[in-house]
Design a protein around this motif. Structure first.
Motif, PDB file in Angstrom:
ATOM      1  N   PHE A  87      -7.127  -1.197   0.862  1.00 46.15           N
ATOM      2  CA  PHE A  87      -6.841   0.106   1.087  1.00 46.15           C
ATOM      3  C   PHE A  87      -7.719   1.168   0.484  1.00 46.15           C
ATOM      4  O   PHE A  87      -7.882   2.407   1.015  1.00 46.15           O
ATOM      5  N   ALA A 107     -10.704   1.290   2.536  1.00 49.36           N
ATOM      6  CA  ALA A 107     -10.312   2.215   3.841  1.00 49.36           C
ATOM      7  C   ALA A 107     -10.392   3.692   3.539  1.00 49.36           C
ATOM      8  O   ALA A 107     -10.862   4.475   4.337  1.00 49.36           O
ATOM      9  N   ASP A 108      -9.912   4.040   2.336  1.00 49.93           N
ATOM     10  CA  ASP A 108      -9.733   5.328   2.213  1.00 49.93           C
ATOM     11  C   ASP A 108     -11.356   5.839   1.950  1.00 49.93           C
ATOM     12  O   ASP A 108     -11.486   7.129   2.082  1.00 49.93           O
ATOM     13  N   ASP A 132      -8.985   6.210   8.002  1.00 52.99           N
ATOM     14  CA  ASP A 132      -7.505   6.645   8.383  1.00 52.99           C
ATOM     15  C   ASP A 132      -7.271   6.796  10.038  1.00 52.99           C
ATOM     16  O   ASP A 132      -6.179   6.147  10.414  1.00 52.99           O
ATOM     17  N   GLU A 133      -8.141   7.416  10.761  1.00 48.70           N
ATOM     18  CA  GLU A 133      -7.975   7.440  11.977  1.00 48.70           C
ATOM     19  C   GLU A 133      -8.377   6.463  13.071  1.00 48.70           C
ATOM     20  O   GLU A 133      -8.049   6.222  14.235  1.00 48.70           O
TER      21      GLU A 133
END
Length: 260
Positions: free
Chosen positions: A131, A134-135, A140-141
């Motif tokens: 995570f 991913a950030d 996020d989209e």
């Protein structure tokens, strides 16, 4: 008795001494892949003749679905209104999701494709890095973390996905690629442990840490419809080689041989 080792690495063999003891006292061992058999031999020193490989299989629920209404309902349920790639498994370090996320970010940046990555699986141990990456990559989209998905939905997700991506560092067998192939969904898998045994020539194989290789492989299956159709057909055909009926017959034959 029979011991069924599924996930053995040097680390697990070291920390789980009870596995070592059980293996040494077993009359015979069933391994679910040649890769696992090699691990039992190499890490636990078991003679090759004491181990039989009997492959696992996918649940019969995994099959092609032609009903577009059913697929569209699942797309709506999970807000998947565009082409998507699917990853299925618990989120943990050996699944190598950070590499997949970086390759996916590169895919978006290099090829400007309107696609999503869907991660269907519960959070496991040491999943925080996934995570954080991913950030860091501002995904996020573009990445949907669905957590656990019930079987009836997962079957449809496999059918709706453009491909399954499975970059694991290690698998004792590797059910998600077989489940995907059973649905006619092409796969990209890591070229290590048991995964080449399961997929054979019915999928694309990439070194697990080769980020650029994963980017190119995803791009190929997204843009080459002929390759996509070829691997879909090959995957369906290969999936028929694995069945629980066959596994049951082989296990019964083994019991009968050991009882003589």
């Amino acid at each position: 008795f029979l011991l069924y080792p599924h996930f053995l690495t040097e680390e697990s063999a070291r920390y789980y001494g009870q596995i070592d003891q059980a293996v040494r006292h077993a009359d015979h061992i069933i391994a679910d892949s040649v890769s696992t058999k090699r691990d039992v031999i190499n890490f636990l020193g078991v003679p090759e003749g004491k181990i039989t490989v009997i492959y696992a299989a996918a649940d019969s629920a995994y099959r092609p679905i032609k009903d577009e209404q059913v697929i569209n309902q699942i797309r709506a349920k999970y807000d998947l209104d565009t082409t998507f790639l699917l990853f299925v498994s618990t989120i943990e370090p050996r699944k190598n999701l950070p590499t997949l996320l970086r390759a996916f970010r590169q895919l978006l940046d290099d090829y400007k494709l309107d696609v999503k990555l869907v991660v269907a699986g519960q959070r496991g141990w040491f999943c925080g890095e996934v995570f954080a990456v991913a950030d860091e990559l501002a995904l996020d989209e573009r990445v949907a973390f669905l957590d656990h998905v019930p079987l009836e939905d997962l079957v449809v997700l496999y059918n709706a996905a453009r491909m399954l991506v499975h970059p694991s560092f290690y698998e004792g067998f590797g059910l998600p690629p077989l489940e995907a192939m059973s649905c006619g969904t092409p796969t990209i898998v890591a070229n290590v442990s048991s995964l080449p045994e399961v997929v054979g020539d019915a999928g694309l194989l990439v070194a697990p840490e080769h980020t650029a290789g994963w980017t190119v492989a995803m791009w190929r299956l997204l843009t080459d419809d002929e390759l996509h159709a070829e691997l879909s057909a090959k995957g369906l055909a290969r999936s028929t080689l694995f069945s629980w009926d066959k596994a049951a017959r082989q296990t019964l034959n083994l019991y009968e041989r050991l009882m003589r």
